[in-house]
Design a protein around this motif. Structure first.
Motif, PDB file in Angstrom:
ATOM      1  N   PHE A  64      -1.172  -2.314   2.993  1.00 52.51           N
ATOM      2  CA  PHE A  64       0.059  -3.107   3.103  1.00 52.51           C
ATOM      3  C   PHE A  64       1.062  -2.561   2.077  1.00 52.51           C
ATOM      4  CE2 PHE A  64      -3.650  -5.822   3.892  1.00 52.51           C
ATOM      5  CZ  PHE A  64      -3.456  -6.110   5.236  1.00 52.51           C
ATOM      6  N   TYR A  74       7.050  -1.089   1.342  1.00 53.94           N
ATOM      7  CA  TYR A  74       8.112  -0.123   1.599  1.00 53.94           C
ATOM      8  C   TYR A  74       9.468  -0.613   1.100  1.00 53.94           C
ATOM      9  CZ  TYR A  74       4.923   2.594   4.526  1.00 53.94           C
ATOM     10  OH  TYR A  74       3.887   3.365   4.978  1.00 53.94           O
ATOM     11  N   GLU A 131       5.682  -9.780  -0.039  1.00 56.77           N
ATOM     12  CA  GLU A 131       6.713  -8.771  -0.253  1.00 56.77           C
ATOM     13  C   GLU A 131       8.106  -9.362  -0.073  1.00 56.77           C
ATOM     14  OE1 GLU A 131       8.073  -4.402   1.553  1.00 56.77           O
ATOM     15  OE2 GLU A 131       6.518  -5.596   2.537  1.00 56.77           O
ATOM     16  N   SER A 183      11.412  -3.128   6.231  1.00 60.09           N
ATOM     17  CA  SER A 183      10.094  -2.906   5.639  1.00 60.09           C
ATOM     18  C   SER A 183       8.999  -3.595   6.447  1.00 60.09           C
ATOM     19  CB  SER A 183      10.092  -3.408   4.192  1.00 60.09           C
ATOM     20  OG  SER A 183       8.806  -3.283   3.615  1.00 60.09           O
ATOM     21  N   SER A 184       9.281  -4.786   6.956  1.00 61.96           N
ATOM     22  CA  SER A 184       8.266  -5.518   7.732  1.00 61.96           C
ATOM     23  C   SER A 184       7.923  -4.796   9.025  1.00 61.96           C
ATOM     24  CB  SER A 184       8.772  -6.939   8.033  1.00 61.96           C
ATOM     25  OG  SER A 184       9.025  -7.650   6.842  1.00 61.96           O
ATOM     26  N   ARG A 235       5.663  -1.875   8.337  1.00 62.05           N
ATOM     27  CA  ARG A 235       4.299  -2.275   7.964  1.00 62.05           C
ATOM     28  C   ARG A 235       3.467  -2.712   9.165  1.00 62.05           C
ATOM     29  NH1 ARG A 235       4.220  -6.344   2.977  1.00 62.05           N
ATOM     30  NH2 ARG A 235       2.095  -6.470   3.777  1.00 62.05           N
TER      31      ARG A 235
END
Length: 331
Positions: free
Chosen positions: A145, A148, A226, A301-302, A305
């Motif tokens: 995970f 990023y 995050e 970023s999500s 991921r």
């Protein structure tokens, strides 16, 4: 009138020896006091039990005639004595403080410390929050995970703010894998500009369930997720990305909440449902309006991921947005 019983017995009272002796402030201390005035000694304090008993006996036969003038003179005399003693103690304390200040000045001069006090040029910013020196933060993340968002923020804030990230591997991880190593290499490619405001981030690859951030060096107060790390960095980062005072503050928080739920979906169907909610919130070029915000960084970023989300699951609006976001985040 009814006759009352005597409250105190007619014998000497043994006073405890552990008590402090107090000054006698009774009217009987003045030899010029009349007999009638002595009977009012109950208004003061007595030095012995016998004196107290004699005063009780005198009150049975002599009526009390309170001499207000004498009592006023006695109170003024006591207050004068106390004022003088307080002033003497105060002068002594001031002299001791002055000596302590001189000693501290010598110590400061010996250590070479500047004697000027800290000056705050901007006392209140970021939604009236007082700015204080930032502590170095620690982020624990699992290689499966990868956060990023750190790489995206480092690229987006390159000309405004420096995010100095150093990575370490915890003993619970035997190998971080190729994706994490590539992430580290991309981090190292971005130059660090020490002339800009900066925050030091220590990223530790660790066998943990969720990404967690430790913002206090003295107390273990983790911030999980995050998305919440992005919220924190958005509040301490450059002013252009602080969204508390923006009219779209609630909208940005809502998008970040959707990202938080997206990362915790257990099925592909649930992930697609969250993507549809994101598409409904994309009303302009970016989720934060016409300019990129921390909400766009959280969504970008999500989506990286979650490899199960492909281009087929994204709407045309989200595909066009992702192209614009790649140009800025460079990931």
């Amino acid at each position: 009138m009814y006759e009352l019983k005597t409250l105190l017995p007619q014998f000497d009272i043994k006073l405890p020896t552990c008590m402090y002796n107090l000054k006698n402030v009774s009217l009987s201390a003045d030899p010029t006091t009349s007999t009638s005035s002595v009977s009012c000694a109950s208004f003061g304090l007595f030095q012995s039990a016998s004196e107290f008993s004699s005063s009780i006996n005198s009150r049975k036969s002599i009526p009390c005639a309170l001499d207000l003038d004498f009592l006023g003179r006695q109170i003024q005399h006591l207050l004068k004595d106390d004022t003088v003693s307080v002033a003497i103690r105060q002068d002594k304390i001031i002299q001791q403080l002055q000596g302590l200040k001189t000693q501290l000045g010598k110590i400061r001069a010996g250590l070479g410390i500047c004697g000027k006090t800290v000056q705050h040029t901007t006392a209140f910013q970021n939604g009236r929050l007082k700015e204080v020196p930032l502590q170095d933060i620690v982020i624990n993340g699992h290689p499966n995970f990868i956060p990023y968002a750190l790489l995206a923020l480092k690229n987006v804030w390159r000309a405004l703010y420096t995010v100095n990230v150093k990575t370490f591997t915890h003993s619970t991880m035997a190998d971080i894998g190729p994706a994490a190593r590539e992430f580290e290499a991309e981090m190292d490619k971005i130059p660090v500009n020490n002339a800009l405001p900066n925050i030091n981030v220590t990223l530790i690859w660790k066998n943990c369930e969720h990404t967690e951030m430790i913002s206090s060096p003295t107390m273990y107060l983790p911030i999980y997720g995050e998305v919440n790390v992005i919220r924190y960095l958005g509040r301490v980062g450059p002013a252009e990305y602080r969204y508390e005072g923006s009219p779209l503050c609630n909208e940005i928080d809502l998008v970040l909440d959707i990202c938080y739920q997206l990362l915790r979906c257990s099925t592909h169907k649930a992930q697609v449902a969250m993507v549809r909610l994101l598409d409904q919130r994309l009303k302009q070029q970016y989720f934060g309006g016409s300019q990129m915000s921390v909400a766009d960084i959280g969504v970008h970023s999500s989506l990286i991921r979650i490899p199960t989300i492909t281009d087929k699951d994204l709407t045309p609006a989200l595909l066009a947005w992702r192209k614009r976001a790649k140009l800025v985040t460079q990931i």
